[in-house]
Design an enzyme around this catalytic site. Structure first.
Site, PDB file in Angstrom:
ATOM      1  N   SER A  35       0.773  -1.227   0.000  1.00 13.41           N
ATOM      2  CA  SER A  35       0.195  -0.080  -0.013  1.00 13.41           C
ATOM      3  C   SER A  35       0.729   1.319  -0.062  1.00 13.41           C
ATOM      4  CB  SER A  35      -0.977   0.187   1.291  1.00 13.41           C
ATOM      5  OG  SER A  35       0.057   0.198   2.368  1.00 13.41           O
ATOM      6  N   LYS A  36       0.085   2.353  -0.586  1.00 11.25           N
ATOM      7  CA  LYS A  36       1.063   3.530  -0.617  1.00 11.25           C
ATOM      8  C   LYS A  36       1.478   3.939   0.780  1.00 11.25           C
ATOM      9  CE  LYS A  36      -1.788   6.639  -2.739  1.00 11.25           C
ATOM     10  NZ  LYS A  36      -2.564   7.515  -3.579  1.00 11.25           N
ATOM     11  N   ARG A  37       0.624   3.721   1.625  1.00 14.70           N
ATOM     12  CA  ARG A  37       0.951   4.222   3.088  1.00 14.70           C
ATOM     13  C   ARG A  37       2.339   3.604   3.723  1.00 14.70           C
ATOM     14  NH1 ARG A  37      -1.034   3.132   7.731  1.00 14.70           N
ATOM     15  NH2 ARG A  37      -2.420   1.254   6.952  1.00 14.70           N
TER      16      ARG A  37
END
Ligand code: GLU
Ligand code: ZN
Length: 500
Positions: free
Chosen positions: A258-260
């Site tokens: 994920s981007k996070r």
């Protein structure tokens, strides 16, 4: 040429994602290995979120990785190539409408007049009763008179696909035999919204059928969609393609990437100086291996060895450190002229950011390639590794110039003695061998450890404790600048002793 036809179908609703690039790569590898056709199709029906900028980012990104497609939109403009177009879903709406008509006429789909409120009420009831949510089939058996009555009330209708009871089974090339009871699919599902928009499950199957796709190679997150797709292929009277679901790419903590938690945009890697050879090599090994120790492989070597059935089922952790290592390995393999060319934009970025004072010429960069080629984990590291060559004065912390075993007086003395020895040698003898001999002799005469003297000089002229080899570095810096920087550092070190 075989009749293998594979595709990727990205949505231009975000920049090119590492996962999309990996899926594109595996499709490309399979197509090239089999002598088949690789198709790019854009799923742009989410009009609110799709942009041309994202579309360009995806096309340019794939192109930059060397993953050329045989059919689909052109890289730069709108012109498409291939006999199965259009390759943008928004240009295919009449095809979906025609396919929907066919399903409706064959009673494989039906009109559903339920309002969002009706459906919401039913969902709440199921929730309260602890039942899994599914469409209850309210409109599945409406007769013509009932439909006419609902339409007279002004109700609009979505189109639902009839899910037949039974088990859908398929042999996934990666995951093996998969069976799903259609009772788990949530009931008859919407294929065209009341406003006429066709939905993903429907468009993807219509496209795959009409584009004669033979193998659907995509991420494991789509595995649960496949039974619906198989039912739709059958209903449309099309042969069901083979499926290969690729393992998920994971964050280091083994959650889905994920981007996070991870950097996911291919652009960002490219901007940091990861090169396409390394990115492709690394992505190929996310879920696949040669079965040997070999790991540094060029795209054509991977194509030659690629085997879809050798793809792993287990999720693949995205390990940035390993990617950096592999990138360094690939940078070492570049032709020096090519590396110099690729470094220039990064040096220019450093110049714009004020990290260096001027942009060196290609020849200047080419001249230092032997010093830096083995020291760059990324092209973007060039400023750290050699930026001191392209600044008027490096920032020098005098405390750092003083080696651990030396005091300030010895350091100032050492720098001055080095300066005098280099100057005495003269500009003609200013080469790596001559410098080393001179400075070693100096250390010996003065009873210093050569390493201490060299470290003081290194920090004095570069501001850094880790640099390319010292004598080559001094040569790259040049006679005049070396002497001037030694004098400046000597004075800075002397000031450490000056009373405050
Ligand atoms: N737009 C979908 C995706 O990129 C396509 C999925 C598919 O390949 O069927 O995830
Ligand atoms: Zn209904």
């Amino acid at each position: 040429m075989t009749d293998v036809r594979v595709r990727i179908a990205p949505s231009p609703t975000g920049p090119l994602h590492i996962g999309t690039a990996r899926t594109a790569l595996f499709n490309h590898l399979y197509a090239r290995h089999m002598g088949g056709t690789f198709i790019l199709r854009l799923e742009d029906t989410d009009v609110a979120r799709s942009t041309e900028a994202f579309e360009r980012d995806i096309l340019d990104g794939l192109h930059g990785l060397g993953l050329e497609w045989d059919e689909g939109p052109g890289v730069a403009g709108r012109d498409e190539r291939g006999p199965y177009g259009p390759y943008r879903q928004m240009a295919r709406l009449p095809l979906y409408a025609a396919a929907a008509e066919r399903l409706l006429a064959a009673d494989l789909a039906y009109r559903c007049y339920c309002t969002p409120d009706d459906l919401e009420a039913e969902r709440k009831r199921q929730d309260a009763a602890g039942e899994p949510s599914r469409y209850p089939g309210t409109c599945a058996a409406l007769g013509p008179a009932e439909r006419a009555a609902l339409e007279a009330q002004g109700r609009s209708s979505a189109l639902r696909f009839r899910v037949t009871p039974g088990v859908v089974a398929f042999d996934d090339i990666v995951r093996g035999h998969v069976e799903i009871d259609t009772s788990a699919l949530g009931g008859d599902f919407v294929i065209v919204r009341a406003d006429g928009t066709p939905l993903y499950h429907f468009t993807v199957v219509v496209d795959d059928a009409e584009m004669a796709i033979t193998h659907v190679i995509r991420g494991e997150d789509h595995l649960s969609n496949t039974p619906k797709h198989i039912l739709l292929f059958r209903a449309l009277g099309h042969q069901v393609p083979a499926f290969a679901h690729l393992p998920l790419i994971l964050n280091p903590d083994r959650t889905k990437m994920s981007k996070r938690k991870s950097q996911t945009a291919v652009d960002d890697y490219v901007a940091q100086g990861f090169i396409r050879e390394a990115l492709v090599n690394y992505l190929a090994l996310l879920g696949w291996s040669t079965g040997t120790e070999e790991e540094i492989l060029a795209l054509d070597e991977i194509v030659a060895r690629f085997d879809l059935s050798a793809v792993n089922r287990a999720g693949a952790v995205f390990d940035r450190e390993r990617l950096e290592w592999m990138n360094g390995q690939w940078i070492r393999r570049l032709d020096p002229d090519d590396l110099a060319d690729r470094l220039l934009p990064f040096l220019d970025a450093d110049r714009i950011l004020g990290r260096i004072d001027r942009l060196p010429s290609h020849d200047e960069v080419r001249a230092i390639v032997p010093l830096v080629q083995e020291r760059l984990p990324t092209l973007g590291a060039i400023g750290d590794v050699a930026g001191f060559l392209f600044v008027a004065q490096p920032a020098v912390d005098p405390a750092l110039v003083v080696p651990k075993r030396w005091d300030t007086a010895t350091t100032a003395d050492g720098l001055e003695a080095a300066r005098a020895a280099i100057e005495a040698n003269g500009e003609v003898a200013f080469d790596a061998e001559g410098l080393e001999a001179t400075l070693r002799a100096l250390a010996e005469v003065r009873g210093w450890k050569a390493g201490d003297l060299f470290m003081a000089i290194r920090v004095a002229v570069t501001g850094r404790t880790a640099t390319p080899p010292l004598f080559e570095t001094l040569v790259a810096l040049g006679f005049g600048r070396t002497l001037a920087r030694l004098v400046r550092a000597r004075d800075l070190v002397r000031e450490l002793d000056a009373p405050a």
